[in-house]
Design a protein around this motif. Structure first.
Motif, short mmCIF file in Angstrom:
data_model
loop_
_atom_site.label_atom_id
_atom_site.label_comp_id
_atom_site.label_asym_id
_atom_site.label_seq_id
_atom_site.Cartn_x
_atom_site.Cartn_y
_atom_site.Cartn_z
N ARG A 6 -7.05 -31.04 28.25
CA ARG A 6 -6.98 -31.82 29.49
C ARG A 6 -6.57 -33.27 29.18
NH1 ARG A 6 -11.74 -28.49 29.94
NH2 ARG A 6 -11.49 -26.95 31.63
N GLN A 46 -11.97 -13.56 36.35
CA GLN A 46 -12.39 -14.72 37.14
C GLN A 46 -13.71 -14.49 37.89
OE1 GLN A 46 -10.67 -17.57 36.76
NE2 GLN A 46 -9.56 -16.29 35.30
N LEU A 63 -6.09 -19.11 34.57
CA LEU A 63 -5.34 -17.85 34.73
C LEU A 63 -4.25 -17.62 33.70
CD1 LEU A 63 -5.08 -17.53 38.61
CD2 LEU A 63 -6.51 -16.21 37.03
N VAL A 64 -3.73 -18.67 33.09
CA VAL A 64 -2.67 -18.45 32.11
C VAL A 64 -3.27 -17.92 30.81
CG1 VAL A 64 -0.93 -19.56 30.65
CG2 VAL A 64 -1.05 -20.11 33.08
N ASP A 65 -2.68 -16.84 30.32
CA ASP A 65 -3.18 -16.18 29.12
C ASP A 65 -2.39 -16.68 27.92
OD1 ASP A 65 -4.41 -14.42 27.40
OD2 ASP A 65 -3.21 -12.69 28.00
N LYS A 69 -6.84 -9.76 35.31
CA LYS A 69 -6.72 -11.16 35.76
C LYS A 69 -7.81 -11.47 36.78
CE LYS A 69 -2.91 -11.70 33.53
NZ LYS A 69 -2.65 -12.69 32.51
N LEU A 81 -5.21 -23.42 34.17
CA LEU A 81 -5.91 -23.31 32.88
C LEU A 81 -6.71 -22.01 32.80
CD1 LEU A 81 -7.26 -26.90 32.00
CD2 LEU A 81 -5.01 -25.94 31.63
N LYS A 103 -8.46 -25.18 25.98
CA LYS A 103 -8.10 -25.84 27.24
C LYS A 103 -7.94 -27.33 26.94
CE LYS A 103 -10.24 -22.64 30.52
NZ LYS A 103 -11.25 -22.47 31.58
N LYS A 151 -9.71 -19.60 23.88
CA LYS A 151 -8.57 -20.28 24.48
C LYS A 151 -8.85 -21.76 24.32
CE LYS A 151 -6.62 -19.38 28.95
NZ LYS A 151 -6.90 -19.11 30.37
#
Lengths: 421, 421
Positions: A415, A27, B363-365, A23, B361, A413, A411
């Motif tokens: 919005r 980042q 950090l969530v897996d 995690k 957005l 995302k 992923k």
């Protein structure tokens, strides 16, 4: 029984730590990751003597056990090899970061913005045999792509790997990457491997690097998704319309350049018409290169020094200066043989006939199909990928040589400002 | 024992036939495949009565067994539903062919040309429950992408599926697609499924469509690579800075629009500060929508009609008008909960704080992460993919809604004039 549970619990704890570390690692900026790789490289060079001492222990044990020369060679480290490991990490630091790349970005009519972006897989489980270089290479590729890694190396390299990981861990103390991002399974117990195989909660992908039996064991026993790599039972099909010089050059290169690697040729399939005209020069070439021929019935008529080939010869890699030879009377027979025995790695046709070549490239089911070139090009380095995690012989996720992007997923995302359906 | 071996042999034979058919199918033009889909569509409509008769048998058996209404509803066919199946196939015929697309093409310095091109996977194994529509949908998507398909439907829909496949087979007789490209496993024996799970030689990917236990059984027992789909234990996190109207709209939509689908919300995580200010209107909204609340200790203080939530509530999908409610005092608690119980499907945050949203957005897996929008948009149709094989909740190969490209892999076509390394 108690011991088995202890081992399992230990490995699961490592899984949890690796997942948590991933995690934070995911980042970090590209610069932070690159800096860490360079620090690990420096520390490996600084501490090379410690690593060589531990390597000695493995080498002595290996000698006692009477391991083959090739095996001992892969196991043996030197100052030069360690410097090469370090340089490899510095090269990886220079590669493009495969994460946080926007693949596509669009806005629905209702205003909801959709961004498809690459992200690290999370935690990679690496299962390999007695090559300490994998410990360094795999760690570098995993960290660069923002992934934690759990290393499970072969027991015959346990001291070397352990020493290398100790150096990596103390190097990581000086970086932004959490030390827990690199986990090394010390236990050589089967239960440790079994725990890793089924730890779906913490491990996102398993990558086996090694021989066919290792890969098969992982595929058959893992519930964690697997990236299959490596076994290459590669064929060269010499068509009736093959150019003689091209055929001979490619046969010699694909068989002898590095016989022990997965993209080396293992079987020659030859059109009988071509063989009738060219068997003398082919035979001479093979003999001069000390390539042992294992032939089918017809091949034995043409190759004076050949021994008979059986099921074992068609089905397995020699990884040595030997080649199986099958004679066919048309392309379809060649395609059938490749379908039956190929491992979907690399397959080549030598022909001047464009139509035959097209049919071969279209119909052969393999990660790489060649017309008039050596199978040796199935390689991340040769293709310009910069670094290679392995060569995928499966069809999902990644196929063929895998560079850093194979260690990412995507992923979406989304919005919005209150969109509902 | 004899019977078990017979079943296994039968399924393996179907695997071999499907694999052989996939070779021919993979070489057909887009037009030939589209024409075949349209012919199947026409034949389904023409033969709807036959299908309905067979469906009656399944429905009667289902009634005898006392299946739930929702289950019976999914099982029941009508003329209208069959017309919808046919229209679905016609839509797939209109979609872009995902195969034979050049992804990249470059030439090495030595002149070797490298083309990375999309190709069909080969053979798809579809394992599903009692939804006869999957028989048609999956067949259409597989054939359009040049893949053979082996269908293993739930035993409670065996007559319906069998009738549908009979129609597909007789339709295929009129097309260029080999009849063997569509295989239907008639046996409802466990050994048939087990054979399909481990038929790596003939099957390239298994796709389970159904509930969590079906998917788990496939993941745990298959050696063939699996594309995991579907289970969505989706969370909405109402941050302290959430806009009240957006929060209420999204909660209602994500929970009540279609409670039984995988992108519906199952747990509300609410920041205590927001709840203190807005619990009245939230409570009224939930009650007016007949949403049953299962709350943690703190939630029970705010929601008068709530029942206590336990491990079961956090871990499972309700797929019904019920929602679990957890109260947190910061974002990290929400992230930890999602990490522990989420199924990596769709997760949303409602907040006006851009920084908090970004953190969520990043950090969530999960395959899809939302800011201020309903999780219901994780859907191939809603995102404009045209048709959906399922929603992948795994990280390899495809993640999130999968369109036709998920049924392809790549191949490197290397064209040379004698290149060696």
């Amino acid at each position: 029984m108690l011991k088995e549970n202890d081992v399992k619990a230990d490995v699961e704890k490592q899984g949890l730590l690796a997942k948590k570390a991933s995690k934070k690692l995911g980042q970090l900026t590209t610069e932070q990751k690159n800096e860490a790789l360079n620090i690990i490289a420096d520390e490996l060079e600084t501490n090379y003597e410690k690593i060589l001492e531990s390597n000695k222990i493995d080498l002595e044990k290996g000698k006692e056990k009477g391991f083959e020369d090739a095996f001992m060679d892969r196991l043996a480290l030197s100052k030069e090899r360690i410097v090469n490991f370090a340089d490899g990490l510095r090269q990886v630091a220079k590669l493009e970061d495969p994460t946080d790349k926007t693949i596509s970005n669009w806005t629905l009519e209702n205003g909801l913005n959709v961004e498809k972006v690459t992200v690290p897989l999370g935690v990679i489980g690496m299962i390999y045999e007695a090559r300490p270089n994998v410990t360094v290479d795999a760690t570098g590729l995993a960290l660069k792509s923002g992934n934690s890694i759990i290393l499970k190396g072969g027991s015959s390299a346990i001291s070397s790997n352990s020493a290398i990981v100790d150096v990596i861990h103390s190097a990581l103390e000086k970086t932004e990457i959490p030390v827990d991002a690199v986990q090394f399974i010390h236990s050589t117990n089967r239960e440790a491997t079994q725990a890793l195989f089924t730890m779906n909660e913490y491990v996102d992908v398993l990558i086996p690097r090694g021989g066919g039996s290792l890969i098969k064991a992982v595929v058959n026993n893992a519930t964690v998704p697997v990236l299959e790599t490596g076994v290459g039972n590669c064929h060269l099909y010499i068509d009736k319309d093959a150019d003689v010089k091209k055929a001979l050059d490619i046969i010699v290169n694909a068989k002898t350049d590095r016989p022990a690697v997965c993209n080396a040729a293992e079987t020659l399939i030859i059109h009988e018409k071509w063989l009738k005209e060219n068997h003398k020069i082919l035979n001479e070439t093979l003999i001069s290169r000390k390539i042992n021929v294992h032939g089918d019935e017809k091949a034995l008529e043409y190759f004076t020094d050949a021994v008979p080939a059986g099921e074992e010869d068609w089905a397995n890699e020699y990884l040595d200066l030997a080649i199986a030879v099958k004679i066919v009377s048309n392309l379809d027979e060649a395609l059938d043989h490749i379908e039956q025995y190929g491992t979907k790695h690399s397959e080549a046709i030598i022909t001047e006939n464009a139509e035959t070549a097209k049919k071969f490239l279209d119909l052969v089911d393999a990660s790489a199909v060649y017309h008039n070139a050596s199978t040796r090009f199935t390689d991340g380095g040769a293709l310009g990928f910069g670094a290679e995690i392995g060569i995928s012989t499966q069809k999902l996720h990644a196929r063929g040589p895998m560079g850093l992007p194979a260690l990412t997923t995507v992923k979406f995302k989304m919005r919005g400002n209150g969109q509902i359906r």
